[in-house]
Enzyme design. Sequence first.
Site, short mmCIF file in Angstrom:
data_model
loop_
_atom_site.label_atom_id
_atom_site.label_comp_id
_atom_site.label_asym_id
_atom_site.label_seq_id
_atom_site.Cartn_x
_atom_site.Cartn_y
_atom_site.Cartn_z
N CYS A 71 0.81 -1.22 0.00
CA CYS A 71 0.00 0.00 0.00
C CYS A 71 0.84 1.28 0.00
CB CYS A 71 -0.95 0.01 1.20
SG CYS A 71 -0.12 0.02 2.80
N HIS A 107 -0.91 11.49 15.82
CA HIS A 107 -1.54 10.74 14.74
C HIS A 107 -0.49 9.80 14.15
CE1 HIS A 107 -3.87 9.79 11.16
NE2 HIS A 107 -2.80 10.11 10.44
N HIS A 110 -3.94 4.67 10.23
CA HIS A 110 -5.25 4.04 10.35
C HIS A 110 -5.10 2.53 10.40
CE1 HIS A 110 -6.26 8.02 8.75
NE2 HIS A 110 -7.43 7.84 9.35
N ASP A 114 -8.27 -5.81 6.97
CA ASP A 114 -7.94 -6.61 5.77
C ASP A 114 -6.53 -7.18 5.81
OD1 ASP A 114 -6.42 -4.32 5.38
OD2 ASP A 114 -7.37 -3.75 3.50
N ARG A 122 -4.58 -4.59 9.56
CA ARG A 122 -3.48 -3.93 8.86
C ARG A 122 -3.37 -2.52 9.43
NH1 ARG A 122 -3.60 -0.57 4.11
NH2 ARG A 122 -5.74 -1.28 3.79
N CYS A 124 -1.81 0.63 9.14
CA CYS A 124 -1.16 1.35 8.05
C CYS A 124 -0.64 2.68 8.62
CB CYS A 124 -2.20 1.57 6.95
SG CYS A 124 -1.57 2.28 5.46
#
Length: 137
Positions: A71, A107, A110, A114, A122, A124
């Site tokens: 990704c 932050h 996310h 999946d 996951r 990410c």
Amino acid sequence: MTEPVQKTEAEWKALLAEKGAERGAFEITRHAATERPFTGKYEAHWADGTYHCICCGTKLFESNTKFDAGCGWPSFSEAVPGAIRNIVDRSHGMVRTENVCANCGAHLGHVFPDGPTDTGLRYCMNSASLDFKPPTE
């Protein structure tokens, strides 16, 4: 929610500069920006060790939970228990689960349901929100 570590924007900027954080780390960690895919220093990083919050140093992930999701961002199947707080993110016309450091509110990225491992997750993450530490002898 108020996290244990609180600083002003000026203090966060100074701390990240002192640590030599990646460009954009302040906007990513303190204002939920996102780095471009395939640009972060940890996206294709496979060394043994641990990943920590760039802002406060909290351990977030073990390297053995990292996988290549294709990704463009570092992806992990499991976080250190209690290290991450989830927030419902309704920005950009969708509903996602945002991850922030439970200690300082930075932050991180996310989490999506999946992932290819037993957790089905996951995580990410933005490389700029992470700091890698090799194992100590």
